[in-house]
Design a protein around this motif. Structure first.
Motif, PDB file in Angstrom:
ATOM      1  N   VAL A  22       0.867  -1.181   0.000  1.00  0.00           N
ATOM      2  CA  VAL A  22       0.000   0.000   0.000  1.00  0.00           C
ATOM      3  C   VAL A  22       0.892   1.216   0.000  1.00  0.00           C
ATOM      4  CG1 VAL A  22      -1.771   1.282   1.259  1.00  0.00           C
ATOM      5  CG2 VAL A  22      -1.823  -1.233   1.245  1.00  0.00           C
ATOM      6  N   LEU A  24       1.203   5.187   0.396  1.00  0.00           N
ATOM      7  CA  LEU A  24       0.546   6.338   1.002  1.00  0.00           C
ATOM      8  C   LEU A  24       1.155   7.595   0.402  1.00  0.00           C
ATOM      9  CD1 LEU A  24       0.576   5.063   4.702  1.00  0.00           C
ATOM     10  CD2 LEU A  24      -1.256   4.838   3.013  1.00  0.00           C
ATOM     11  N   ILE A  95      -3.084   5.197  -1.752  1.00  0.00           N
ATOM     12  CA  ILE A  95      -4.014   6.020  -0.972  1.00  0.00           C
ATOM     13  C   ILE A  95      -3.498   7.449  -1.014  1.00  0.00           C
ATOM     14  CG2 ILE A  95      -5.079   6.426   1.282  1.00  0.00           C
ATOM     15  CD1 ILE A  95      -5.784   3.660   0.273  1.00  0.00           C
ATOM     16  N   GLU A 104     -13.511  13.052   2.056  1.00  0.00           N
ATOM     17  CA  GLU A 104     -13.572  11.791   1.324  1.00  0.00           C
ATOM     18  C   GLU A 104     -14.877  11.746   0.553  1.00  0.00           C
ATOM     19  OE1 GLU A 104     -11.427   9.201   4.855  1.00  0.00           O
ATOM     20  OE2 GLU A 104     -13.589   9.176   4.675  1.00  0.00           O
ATOM     21  N   TYR A 123      -7.215   5.663  -4.169  1.00  0.00           N
ATOM     22  CA  TYR A 123      -8.320   6.044  -3.295  1.00  0.00           C
ATOM     23  C   TYR A 123      -7.902   7.276  -2.498  1.00  0.00           C
ATOM     24  CZ  TYR A 123      -9.810   1.338  -4.407  1.00  0.00           C
ATOM     25  OH  TYR A 123     -10.180   0.203  -5.092  1.00  0.00           O
ATOM     26  N   SER A 124      -8.868   8.094  -2.121  1.00  0.00           N
ATOM     27  CA  SER A 124      -8.609   9.267  -1.287  1.00  0.00           C
ATOM     28  C   SER A 124      -9.138   9.003   0.106  1.00  0.00           C
ATOM     29  CB  SER A 124      -9.297  10.510  -1.876  1.00  0.00           C
ATOM     30  OG  SER A 124      -8.715  10.838  -3.108  1.00  0.00           O
ATOM     31  N   LEU A 125      -8.351   9.396   1.112  1.00  0.00           N
ATOM     32  CA  LEU A 125      -8.708   9.085   2.489  1.00  0.00           C
ATOM     33  C   LEU A 125      -8.179  10.172   3.423  1.00  0.00           C
ATOM     34  CD1 LEU A 125      -9.915   6.585   4.059  1.00  0.00           C
ATOM     35  CD2 LEU A 125      -7.568   5.853   4.368  1.00  0.00           C
ATOM     36  N   LYS A 135     -10.180   1.260   7.124  1.00  0.00           N
ATOM     37  CA  LYS A 135     -10.587   1.524   5.739  1.00  0.00           C
ATOM     38  C   LYS A 135      -9.527   1.042   4.758  1.00  0.00           C
ATOM     39  CE  LYS A 135     -13.500   5.526   6.798  1.00  0.00           C
ATOM     40  NZ  LYS A 135     -13.622   6.998   6.651  1.00  0.00           N
ATOM     41  N   VAL A 136      -8.250   1.280   5.083  1.00  0.00           N
ATOM     42  CA  VAL A 136      -7.164   0.807   4.214  1.00  0.00           C
ATOM     43  C   VAL A 136      -7.196  -0.715   4.122  1.00  0.00           C
ATOM     44  CG1 VAL A 136      -4.665   0.674   3.896  1.00  0.00           C
ATOM     45  CG2 VAL A 136      -5.712   2.824   4.654  1.00  0.00           C
ATOM     46  N   LEU A 139      -9.971  -1.820   1.853  1.00  0.00           N
ATOM     47  CA  LEU A 139      -9.627  -1.622   0.443  1.00  0.00           C
ATOM     48  C   LEU A 139      -8.692  -2.729  -0.037  1.00  0.00           C
ATOM     49  CD1 LEU A 139      -9.183   2.243   0.445  1.00  0.00           C
ATOM     50  CD2 LEU A 139     -10.962   0.943  -0.769  1.00  0.00           C
TER      51      LEU A 139
END
Length: 147
Positions: A22, A24, A95, A104, A123-125, A135-136, A139
């Motif tokens: 992932v 960031l 993310i 979001e 994705y936007s968070l 949430k991560v 996903l």
């Protein structure tokens, strides 16, 4: 004859959740290290904090932590701390960290970004709520269900 592609140096933090990397993304102070730390507390593994080398390998995005920062994470108000890490991972999704004011999307449309010539889901968070690491993880689990 050309040699291997030179890696791109990207400003990002990466963790591995299982075998899924992932990425960031966000400017300095956006919460990359903070969210990574909370993901690590929930079982993720640090790959690299702040800067990574990114390259396309067999159509996938691989990131590698530079040796000089391997196993280190910046923890605001504490300092640079050593943590167990893995030196490389294949990225499954990115993310983009956004502020509360940007917000979001309630039901986001699928988005993508291209890094080192590889297209990955984006994705936007907002990184600071207590639910952000969960949430991560959701996903990542959704990504695994699709493959």
């Amino acid at each position: 004859m050309t040699g291997p592609q030179e890696p791109d140096l990207i400003h990002a933090t990466a963790v591995a959740i299982g075998e899924t990397g992932v990425l960031l993304l966000g400017p300095s102070g956006a919460g990359k290290s903070d969210l990574a730390l909370r993901l690590i507390d929930r079982g993720a593994t640090l790959v690299g904090d702040d800067y990574l080398h990114a390259r396309q390998v067999d159509g996938h995005l691989k990131v590698v932590v530079p040796d000089r920062i391997a196993g280190l994470i910046e923890v605001r108000a504490v300092g640079i701390m050593p943590l167990p890490h893995r030196p490389t991972v294949t990225i499954g999704l990115a993310i983009r960290l956004v502020s509360e004011t940007e917000g979001e999307e309630r039901l986001p449309e699928p988005r993508e970004t291209v890094i080192a010539g590889v297209t990955i889901p984006l994705y936007s968070l907002v990184p600071f709520p207590a639910s952000a690491p969960i949430k991560v993880e959701l996903l990542v689990s959704r990504l695994k269900e699709r493959h």
